[in-house]
Design a protein around this motif. Structure first.
Motif, PDB file in Angstrom:
ATOM      1  N   GLU A  43      31.654   3.325 -66.439  1.00 19.97           N
ATOM      2  CA  GLU A  43      32.815   3.257 -67.330  1.00 19.97           C
ATOM      3  C   GLU A  43      32.376   3.226 -68.791  1.00 19.97           C
ATOM      4  OE1 GLU A  43      35.359   0.058 -66.206  1.00 19.97           O
ATOM      5  OE2 GLU A  43      35.577   0.758 -64.129  1.00 19.97           O
ATOM      6  N   GLN A  44      31.292   2.512 -69.081  1.00 20.81           N
ATOM      7  CA  GLN A  44      30.784   2.488 -70.454  1.00 20.81           C
ATOM      8  C   GLN A  44      30.264   3.865 -70.859  1.00 20.81           C
ATOM      9  OE1 GLN A  44      31.016   0.209 -72.801  1.00 20.81           O
ATOM     10  NE2 GLN A  44      30.022   1.657 -74.185  1.00 20.81           N
ATOM     11  N   LEU A  45      29.639   4.575 -69.919  1.00 23.34           N
ATOM     12  CA  LEU A  45      29.176   5.934 -70.190  1.00 23.34           C
ATOM     13  C   LEU A  45      30.354   6.835 -70.539  1.00 23.34           C
ATOM     14  CD1 LEU A  45      27.103   8.279 -70.104  1.00 23.34           C
ATOM     15  CD2 LEU A  45      27.462   8.368 -67.626  1.00 23.34           C
ATOM     16  N   VAL A  46      31.441   6.742 -69.765  1.00 25.32           N
ATOM     17  CA  VAL A  46      32.626   7.560 -70.035  1.00 25.32           C
ATOM     18  C   VAL A  46      33.209   7.205 -71.400  1.00 25.32           C
ATOM     19  CG1 VAL A  46      34.978   8.061 -69.273  1.00 25.32           C
ATOM     20  CG2 VAL A  46      33.135   7.860 -67.589  1.00 25.32           C
ATOM     21  N   ARG A  47      33.256   5.922 -71.702  1.00 30.41           N
ATOM     22  CA  ARG A  47      33.809   5.475 -72.987  1.00 30.41           C
ATOM     23  C   ARG A  47      32.982   6.024 -74.152  1.00 30.41           C
ATOM     24  NH1 ARG A  47      33.887   0.744 -71.517  1.00 30.41           N
ATOM     25  NH2 ARG A  47      35.994   0.726 -70.638  1.00 30.41           N
TER      26      ARG A  47
END
Length: 646
Positions: A43-47
């Motif tokens: 999720e942090q990668l997507v953000r």
């Protein structure tokens, strides 16, 4: 003097937001570079990616799964069935403006802005294969610049698939993929593994998930896929010759009568790319746009030419063209079918036209021999589901495998088991022949492949070839006393024979089992051993080389168990299975006791490799173990000193 035609774009250049460079294939990276990554890190990668790219993926909207722009990474779905429309629309949109024009005294052309950088999360292996089909066709000759522009600035992130009853990707060889992606996410029980498939993927991970990028790589793992329930009954290489003989087949009229011509099959297909180009005028009639829209070979005006003629004027011809284009024409051109087995066409077809039924029907009728068109088919494993895993010792586990049909074999036969990415190895079948479509093997964790097998659990799948080999000839055992001598892992082979004998106990004389191991903890099938010892149907004797004071049995090598053995040599048939070093002592001992060389059977399973007798690794002097064994009478192999006297 005739005027020379000058294309409207000749000599012109157009300003673009992003400079468009010719598309180049992704640079490959080390295939084993798997790194752990958690859901929170994804999720942090997507953000982080959203600050530089448009990120699209699968999320739930109004009770349905759709693929679109991801605004909240927590909503991103990474496990989903292939009912979702394919990601093709982000590389080859269903409606695309090629350029604008202004009308007036002279025509003014306005170029379309360049494609925005984009990351597509949620590319199933079949959809990644479909992108390769699009690359084959749209980069061929003069590359399609609109497609190239989007392809060059789009990063692909693959995920595992959850096939349903319509999928047949395993038959098409598209259920797994080794490249063609930038990142690939593989689901584990407690998180994910991520693999970079290109230099761009490495850069993306280093920039947007630096902690993940610097983690040490995991060893290559078997990436399990769930096998499709129904597939083709033959290999994909047979499709082109199969269809080549079926051009005038009445089947096309049959499915043409069922086809409604709605085009859903091609519009939902991740690799179909037929299109139409039209001009759309603005409401003020002062300008407009030339647009490209998806089209379908199943539409009734798709092949209409000047004069109103249609050279595929009915649905039977159109369906035949669809199948020939998918499975024959493009295969002959690119050695790749345009069908990836995702099942989207049959899933939504109102006429219930299923490619599997059509092609399997043609195959059954034509009886086309698979091997005539499929080089290497004998080396291709079938997927088998692991039904049960049981720990036998600290180093050995048993695996019960499920097959589509019962296995036909003799006790002593073996299977070639594959862990894709690591290879395959032979394993003796530890269970007796039975009609329940299951078989058991035992695996000792020794190398990379066997350690990978030990990490699998019930529900996972492995590749299996076989069964192979000539086992124990039961006709030689009927009516005689049976002596089984096993050392270490040799009990695995003899267990299949012993369970077969016990299931028909009245047809044999006295049965004795002599079993030796390194220590008590190395004894295999302890529950079976205890049951056999207490059951009274056979004489069980055990010996270990080293043990604590708690061990009350025989200490020493297996020859100690022969000391007071009541043996009638003329009435006895023996089976010996163990390390070659054991044969050096046991075989001469049995011969001195008067056993006939023709009724002393040895197991040489450790010398097998390909299972077919072709690779040469199993050949010992003039004997091919895979082809002639692995079970041999002593008289046949007594001259093979390297096999039985080491």
């Amino acid at each position: 003097m005739p005027r020379t035609f000058r294309p409207p774009f000749a000599g012109r250049s157009f300003p673009t937001k992003h400079a468009m460079t010719p598309f180049q294939p992704k640079d490959s990276v080390e295939a084993s570079s798997w790194r752990p990554i958690s859901r929170a890190e994804i999720e942090q990668l997507v953000r982080s990616l959203a600050s530089a790219y448009e990120v699209v993926g699968v999320q739930e909207s109004h009770g349905r799964l759709t693929m679109g722009r991801i605004d909240d990474p927590a909503l991103l779905r990474l496990e989903f069935p292939p009912r979702v429309h394919s990601p093709k629309k982000f590389l080859f949109p269903n409606w695309e403006q090629l350029f604008r024009f202004r009308l007036g005294g002279s025509v003014l052309l306005e170029a379309e802005t360049a494609a925005p950088p984009r990351v597509i999360f949620g590319m199933h292996p079949c959809d990644l294969h479909a992108v390769r089909v699009l690359d084959d066709c749209l980069f061929e000759g003069e590359a399609d610049s609109a497609y190239r522009a989007k392809r060059a600035v789009t990063l692909l992130v693959g995920v595992d698939c959850l096939p349903d009853e319509h999928c047949f990707c395993t038959s098409m060889g598209t259920d797994r993929i080794a490249g063609g992606f930038d990142l690939f996410l593989h689901r584990l029980d407690n998180g994910y593994l991520v693999r970079c498939g290109s230099a761009q993927g490495e850069q993306m991970l280093a920039r947007h998930a630096p902690l993940v990028a610097v983690r040490p790589g995991e060893p290559p793992l078997p990436l399990q896929t769930k096998q499709c329930e129904v597939g083709l009954r033959f290999s994909v290489e047979s499709l082109a010759p199969l269809l080549g003989d079926a051009y005038e087949h009445p089947l096309w009229q049959e499915i043409g009568d069922r086809c409604l011509g709605c085009g859903a099959c091609t519009l939902l297909c991740p690799s179909c790319y037929c299109f139409n180009v039209q001009d759309r005028l603005d409401l003020d009639l002062e300008g407009g746009a030339r647009v490209r829209t998806w089209d379908s070979c199943q539409f009734d005006q798709f092949t209409r030419v000047a004069g109103g003629e249609e050279f595929r004027g009915n649905q039977a011809d159109r369906q035949r063209h669809r199948f020939f284009r998918k499975y024959k024409y493009l295969w002959e051109k690119h050695r790749r079918t345009a069908c990836v087995g995702c099942g989207r066409c049959s899933r939504e077809c109102l006429g219930r036209i299923d490619p599997r039924q059509v092609l399997n029907g043609l195959f059954a009728e034509r009886a086309l021999p698979e091997t005539s068109a499929v080089p290497g088919a004998e080396y291709r494993p079938q997927l088998s589901e692991i039904m049960k895993v049981q720990e036998l010792t600290a180093r050995e586990k048993s695996f019960r495998l499920r097959f589509d049909t019962p296995l036909v074999f003799e006790p002593g036969a073996f299977l070639e088991v594959s862990v894709f990415g690591l290879g395959e190895a032979p394993f003796t079948i530890a269970s007796p022949p039975s009609p329940d479509c299951e078989a058991e093997i035992v695996v000792r964790a020794a190398g990379a492949l066997t350690q990978a097998l030990h990490r699998l659990k019930a529900g996972d799948r492995v590749g299996v070839r076989g069964p192979f080999g000539k086992g124990f000839p039961l006709e030689e055992f009927f009516g005689r006393d049976v002596l089984l001598v096993a050392g270490g892992l040799g009990l695995i082979t003899l267990r299949s024979l012993l369970l077969t004998i016990l299931s028909r106990r009245r047809e044999f004389g006295r049965v004795s089992l002599l079993y030796g191991a390194r220590d008590r903890e190395a004894l295999l099938f302890r529950e079976d051993l205890l049951a056999w010892h207490r059951g009274g149907e056979l004489d069980c004797r055990f010996a270990v080389l080293s043990e604590t004071e708690e061990w009350t049995g025989v200490r020493g090598d297996i020859t100690y168990l022969f000391r007071d053995l009541d043996l009638a040599p003329q009435q006895t048939v023996a089976a010996v299975s163990g390390p070659p070093g054991m044969y050096r002592f046991v075989n001469p001992l049995l011969l001195r006791l008067g056993l006939d060389e023709e009724r002393l059977f040895l197991n040489l399973e450790r010398h097998m490799k390909c299972g077919l007798g072709k690779c040469g690794k199993c050949r010992i002097n003039d004997v091919c173990v895979c082809e002639c064994g692995p079970i041999f009478p002593y008289s046949r192999v007594r001259h093979l000193r390297e096999a039985i006297e080491r």
